[in-house]
Design a protein around this motif. Structure first.
Motif: not given
Length: 253
Positions: A145-149, A243-253
């Motif tokens: 449940d953590e992070g981009a992907g 299911f629905r495919v969800q993409e979580i983008e990496p946080e910007e610095d």
């Protein structure tokens, strides 16, 4: 020449071992060209195997062979393990188990796996060879449940993180994505293959494994054994489970 199978010394020009019949020109069982590649060149986390009565052992190579007499990890005290039994293979960012056509087979979380086919491992999985239960442990890997992907989001809102490599989908607990609630989902229904570029882009593909009740992308049936691209926000269905495919983008610095 010493036979790598039975250790009998063969003299003269024998092509086959005079005792067990092994073709002497063949390499030792389990040997591969990439066996010496460091595992940290393939995985971005540390992988361990917990051995009976020996404790935790860190995996060093991209291919680790386990057997009673041959391989990188030997378990000579377990007479139900084959001379060469199984391999742990780091590939495409994930760690897999493959039974090497052992006599008594291998189990993943209590389910027998077919020989010659690789199954993606997760932290806490238990691989059984002979009478030996081998626990897999990962350190430094993001939780589900953590992070981009890329994630599968169920109709109940629960998320399943897809790992790099082949994520198998089916009713059996050996699958990366286990769907136990539907009798229409096959034991091994489909594979979701996640490829990641060095720049962090994700490419997801669905392959139906010839299931009776098919797989679908946005309600369109996927031909069996055909690799089809899946995009973020697409719906993927395995029989009657969607299911629905969800993409979580990496946080910007």
């Amino acid at each position: 020449m010493t036979c790598p199978i039975c250790s009998v010394e063969n003299t003269g020009g024998e092509e086959w071992c005079r005792d067990c019949g092994w073709l002497l020109a063949q390499p030792a069982p389990g040997a591969t060209e990439d066996a010496g590649i460091p595992i940290d060149q393939v995985l971005d986390f540390r992988a361990f195997i917990v051995l009976p009565e020996r404790g935790r052992l860190g995996l060093k190579k991209s291919r680790t062979v386990i057997g009673r007499e041959f391989g990188d990890i030997l378990l000579p005290e377990d007479l139900n393990i084959s001379r060469i039994h199984l391999a742990l293979v780091a590939e495409g960012g994930g760690l897999y188990v493959e039974d090497l056509r052992s006599s008594n087979g291998s189990l993943l979380n209590g389910v027998k796996i077919p020989p010659g086919r690789r199954y993606l491992l997760s932290d806490g999985d238990v691989v059984t060879a002979g009478d030996s239960a081998l626990k897999i442990e990962f350190k430094g890997i993001a939780k589900d449940d953590e992070g981009a992907g890329l994630y599968l989001v169920g109709e109940d809102g629960n998320k399943i993180r897809l790992r790099p490599g082949d994520n198998t989908v089916g009713r059996l607990p050996l699958n990366s994505v286990t769907i136990e609630e539907s009798p229409f989902v096959a034991r091994e229904h489909a594979v979701l293959s996640l490829e990641q570029t060095p720049s962090g882009m994700h490419f997801l593909y669905l392959t139906d494994l010839g299931s009776s009740n098919e797989s679908f992308i946005n309600q369109k049936p996927v031909p069996a054994h055909t690799r089809i691209r899946v995009h973020p926000n697409d719906e993927v269905s395995f029989a009657d489970v969607t299911f629905r495919v969800q993409e979580i983008e990496p946080e910007e610095d």
